[in-house]
Design a protein around this motif. Structure first.
Motif, PDB file in Angstrom:
ATOM      1  N   ALA A 165      30.687  -9.240  -6.473  1.00  0.00           N
ATOM      2  CA  ALA A 165      29.513 -10.259  -6.384  1.00  0.00           C
ATOM      3  C   ALA A 165      28.464  -9.909  -7.342  1.00  0.00           C
ATOM      4  CB  ALA A 165      29.269 -10.276  -4.719  1.00  0.00           C
ATOM      5  N   VAL A 166      28.129  -8.600  -7.681  1.00  0.00           N
ATOM      6  CA  VAL A 166      27.027  -8.574  -8.399  1.00  0.00           C
ATOM      7  C   VAL A 166      27.395  -8.671  -9.942  1.00  0.00           C
ATOM      8  CG1 VAL A 166      25.192  -6.885  -9.066  1.00  0.00           C
ATOM      9  CG2 VAL A 166      25.976  -7.041  -6.672  1.00  0.00           C
ATOM     10  N   SER A 167      26.943  -9.477 -10.596  1.00  0.00           N
ATOM     11  CA  SER A 167      27.244  -9.746 -12.155  1.00  0.00           C
ATOM     12  C   SER A 167      26.235  -8.948 -13.085  1.00  0.00           C
ATOM     13  CB  SER A 167      27.364 -11.215 -12.615  1.00  0.00           C
ATOM     14  OG  SER A 167      26.002 -11.981 -12.436  1.00  0.00           O
ATOM     15  N   LYS A 168      25.390  -8.669 -12.632  1.00  0.00           N
ATOM     16  CA  LYS A 168      24.250  -8.050 -13.468  1.00  0.00           C
ATOM     17  C   LYS A 168      23.248  -7.370 -12.735  1.00  0.00           C
ATOM     18  CE  LYS A 168      22.628  -9.734 -17.110  1.00  0.00           C
ATOM     19  NZ  LYS A 168      21.829 -10.570 -18.218  1.00  0.00           N
ATOM     20  N   LEU A 169      22.834  -6.056 -12.981  1.00  0.00           N
ATOM     21  CA  LEU A 169      22.144  -5.375 -12.430  1.00  0.00           C
ATOM     22  C   LEU A 169      20.977  -4.415 -13.487  1.00  0.00           C
ATOM     23  CD1 LEU A 169      20.572  -3.654  -9.872  1.00  0.00           C
ATOM     24  CD2 LEU A 169      22.652  -2.305  -9.870  1.00  0.00           C
ATOM     25  N   GLU A 170      19.892  -4.568 -13.405  1.00  0.00           N
ATOM     26  CA  GLU A 170      19.073  -4.076 -14.372  1.00  0.00           C
ATOM     27  C   GLU A 170      17.777  -3.514 -13.965  1.00  0.00           C
ATOM     28  OE1 GLU A 170      20.210  -6.707 -18.393  1.00  0.00           O
ATOM     29  OE2 GLU A 170      18.431  -7.515 -17.362  1.00  0.00           O
ATOM     30  N   THR A 171      17.179  -2.394 -14.257  1.00  0.00           N
ATOM     31  CA  THR A 171      15.892  -2.021 -13.945  1.00  0.00           C
ATOM     32  C   THR A 171      14.917  -2.397 -15.045  1.00  0.00           C
ATOM     33  OG1 THR A 171      16.586   0.035 -12.845  1.00  0.00           O
ATOM     34  CG2 THR A 171      14.382   0.043 -13.474  1.00  0.00           C
ATOM     35  N   GLY A 172      13.789  -3.102 -14.646  1.00  0.00           N
ATOM     36  CA  GLY A 172      13.196  -3.826 -15.467  1.00  0.00           C
ATOM     37  C   GLY A 172      11.826  -3.061 -15.805  1.00  0.00           C
ATOM     38  N   GLY A 173      11.553  -2.102 -15.178  1.00  0.00           N
ATOM     39  CA  GLY A 173      10.492  -1.331 -15.514  1.00  0.00           C
ATOM     40  C   GLY A 173      10.038  -0.490 -14.404  1.00  0.00           C
ATOM     41  N   LEU A 174       9.148   0.827 -14.616  1.00  0.00           N
ATOM     42  CA  LEU A 174       8.821   1.793 -13.653  1.00  0.00           C
ATOM     43  C   LEU A 174       7.623   2.326 -14.016  1.00  0.00           C
ATOM     44  CD1 LEU A 174      11.000   4.482 -12.232  1.00  0.00           C
ATOM     45  CD2 LEU A 174       9.096   5.335 -13.188  1.00  0.00           C
ATOM     46  N   SER A 175       6.761   2.632 -13.301  1.00  0.00           N
ATOM     47  CA  SER A 175       5.622   3.085 -13.541  1.00  0.00           C
ATOM     48  C   SER A 175       5.030   4.103 -12.348  1.00  0.00           C
ATOM     49  CB  SER A 175       4.395   2.095 -13.806  1.00  0.00           C
ATOM     50  OG  SER A 175       4.100   1.493 -12.811  1.00  0.00           O
ATOM     51  N   VAL A 176       4.348   5.115 -12.670  1.00  0.00           N
ATOM     52  CA  VAL A 176       3.838   5.973 -11.436  1.00  0.00           C
ATOM     53  C   VAL A 176       2.207   6.160 -11.966  1.00  0.00           C
ATOM     54  CG1 VAL A 176       3.289   7.982 -10.035  1.00  0.00           C
ATOM     55  CG2 VAL A 176       5.680   6.925 -10.515  1.00  0.00           C
ATOM     56  N   ALA A 177       1.166   5.811 -11.439  1.00  0.00           N
ATOM     57  CA  ALA A 177      -0.118   6.027 -11.961  1.00  0.00           C
ATOM     58  C   ALA A 177      -1.161   5.943 -10.785  1.00  0.00           C
ATOM     59  CB  ALA A 177      -0.373   4.614 -12.713  1.00  0.00           C
ATOM     60  N   PRO A 178      -2.409   6.618 -11.236  1.00  0.00           N
ATOM     61  CA  PRO A 178      -3.387   6.721 -10.230  1.00  0.00           C
ATOM     62  C   PRO A 178      -4.244   5.503  -9.881  1.00  0.00           C
ATOM     63  CG  PRO A 178      -3.908   7.820 -12.183  1.00  0.00           C
ATOM     64  CD  PRO A 178      -2.882   7.176 -12.537  1.00  0.00           C
ATOM     65  N   GLU A 179      -4.348   5.358  -8.491  1.00  0.00           N
ATOM     66  CA  GLU A 179      -4.922   3.889  -8.090  1.00  0.00           C
ATOM     67  C   GLU A 179      -6.389   4.125  -7.958  1.00  0.00           C
ATOM     68  OE1 GLU A 179      -3.965   2.722  -3.852  1.00  0.00           O
ATOM     69  OE2 GLU A 179      -2.798   1.188  -5.002  1.00  0.00           O
ATOM     70  N   ARG A 180      -7.080   3.534  -8.990  1.00  0.00           N
ATOM     71  CA  ARG A 180      -8.453   3.633  -9.129  1.00  0.00           C
ATOM     72  C   ARG A 180      -9.326   2.955  -7.851  1.00  0.00           C
ATOM     73  NH1 ARG A 180      -9.275   8.037 -12.280  1.00  0.00           N
ATOM     74  NH2 ARG A 180      -7.760   7.910 -14.416  1.00  0.00           N
ATOM     75  N   PRO A 181     -10.449   3.368  -7.723  1.00  0.00           N
ATOM     76  CA  PRO A 181     -11.166   2.552  -6.759  1.00  0.00           C
ATOM     77  C   PRO A 181     -11.519   1.238  -7.218  1.00  0.00           C
ATOM     78  CG  PRO A 181     -12.194   4.718  -6.831  1.00  0.00           C
ATOM     79  CD  PRO A 181     -11.010   4.757  -8.089  1.00  0.00           C
ATOM     80  N   ARG A 182     -11.838   0.152  -6.408  1.00  0.00           N
ATOM     81  CA  ARG A 182     -11.820  -1.138  -6.861  1.00  0.00           C
ATOM     82  C   ARG A 182     -13.076  -1.267  -7.884  1.00  0.00           C
ATOM     83  NH1 ARG A 182     -11.213  -4.829  -1.089  1.00  0.00           N
ATOM     84  NH2 ARG A 182      -9.180  -4.223  -0.990  1.00  0.00           N
ATOM     85  N   ARG A 183     -14.251  -0.628  -7.667  1.00  0.00           N
ATOM     86  CA  ARG A 183     -15.425  -0.865  -8.408  1.00  0.00           C
ATOM     87  C   ARG A 183     -15.270   0.200  -9.803  1.00  0.00           C
ATOM     88  NH1 ARG A 183     -20.764  -1.894  -4.789  1.00  0.00           N
ATOM     89  NH2 ARG A 183     -19.759  -3.669  -3.304  1.00  0.00           N
ATOM     90  N   GLY A 184     -14.072   0.932 -10.143  1.00  0.00           N
ATOM     91  CA  GLY A 184     -14.108   1.717 -11.213  1.00  0.00           C
ATOM     92  C   GLY A 184     -15.159   2.969 -11.101  1.00  0.00           C
ATOM     93  N   LYS A 185     -15.412   3.503  -9.913  1.00  0.00           N
ATOM     94  CA  LYS A 185     -16.186   4.687  -9.648  1.00  0.00           C
ATOM     95  C   LYS A 185     -15.395   5.611  -8.742  1.00  0.00           C
ATOM     96  CE  LYS A 185     -20.469   2.210 -10.451  1.00  0.00           C
ATOM     97  NZ  LYS A 185     -21.809   1.995  -9.707  1.00  0.00           N
ATOM     98  N   GLY A 186     -15.623   6.894  -9.281  1.00  0.00           N
ATOM     99  CA  GLY A 186     -15.090   7.792  -8.704  1.00  0.00           C
ATOM    100  C   GLY A 186     -13.768   8.263  -9.076  1.00  0.00           C
TER     101      GLY A 186
END
Length: 226
Positions: A65-86
């Motif tokens: 039933a699945v005609s195509k299966l693709e991984t489009g992108g992967l990332s692991v990154a730090p989640e910065r504070p909203r105001r960019g400080k700290g």
């Protein structure tokens, strides 16, 4: 190659023909986003790897039933504070997967199962046709048939008949001989489901696809007696 000019002995008629039809879609595409979040980068990557593998297993279990299966992108990154400080206290990872299915019953079963998983988001479906679908050829056939019918009607209005075909081209082609495939514009039914529980099968109603083709045809006519 120069085209013959019309003359009183060989008048010409140029017409446009359009073919239009609605057909059932042949495949459906969904987008799956798997996410992991935590304070430890290695732990986030491990969680993401596990969840991604579990999602892929669910999808592959649908077999043909699945005609195509693709991984489009992967990332692991730090989640910065909203105001960019700290400094970042958390890490966030995500992987995006695109799935195409030709069995819409399997699609209705798969989507709730995926959406019921932790940190998993599903969007779609987008209904489509195969690039080489017979619907495109049928639309072109209808366009040519309409062009001949219209040209013949003009000739009969003059009390004469068509002679020969001089030219047939896709309407709106950018250059001579250019090919323009009849297309469709599916409206996406996008959604994201979280925590639905029980993962019931969805009763999906595939959206019919509109396929169009346009041609321009030029014919000679037998001289009419005016």
């Amino acid at each position: 190659m120069s085209q013959p000019h019309p003359t009183p002995q060989a008048p010409q008629v140029t017409v446009r023909g359009e073919g239009r039809l609605e057909v059932e879609p042949e495949l459906a595409r969904i987008a799956v986003a798997v996410t992991a979040r935590g304070a430890d980068r290695a732990g986030v990557l491990a969680d993401l790897t596990r969840r991604n593998a579990e999602v892929l297993d669910l999808i592959r279990a649908r077999g043909a039933a699945v005609s195509k299966l693709e991984t489009g992108g992967l990332s692991v990154a730090p989640e910065r504070p909203r105001r960019g400080k700290g400094e970042a206290r958390l890490h966030r990872g995500h992987v995006r997967i695109t799935v195409e299915l030709t069995d819409f019953t399997a699609l209705g079963e798969l989507v709730p199962e995926l959406a019921d998983r932790e940190e998993t988001e599903v969007n779609g479906p987008w209904w489509e046709l195969w690039p080489d679908s017979r619907a495109y050829a049928e639309a072109r056939r209808l366009a040519v048939t309409e062009a001949v019918r219209r040209a013949r009607a003009y000739a009969e209005a003059l009390g004469t008949s068509l002679g020969s075909l001089l030219e047939l081209s896709d309407a709106g082609a950018a250059e001579a001989g250019a090919y323009r495939r009849g297309g469709f514009s599916p409206v996406s039914a996008a959604y994201a489901v979280e925590g639905i529980g029980g993962a019931p099968s969805l009763d999906l109603a595939p959206q019919r696809q509109e396929v169009t083709a346009e041609v321009v045809a030029r014919f000679t006519m037998l001289p009419p007696a005016l």
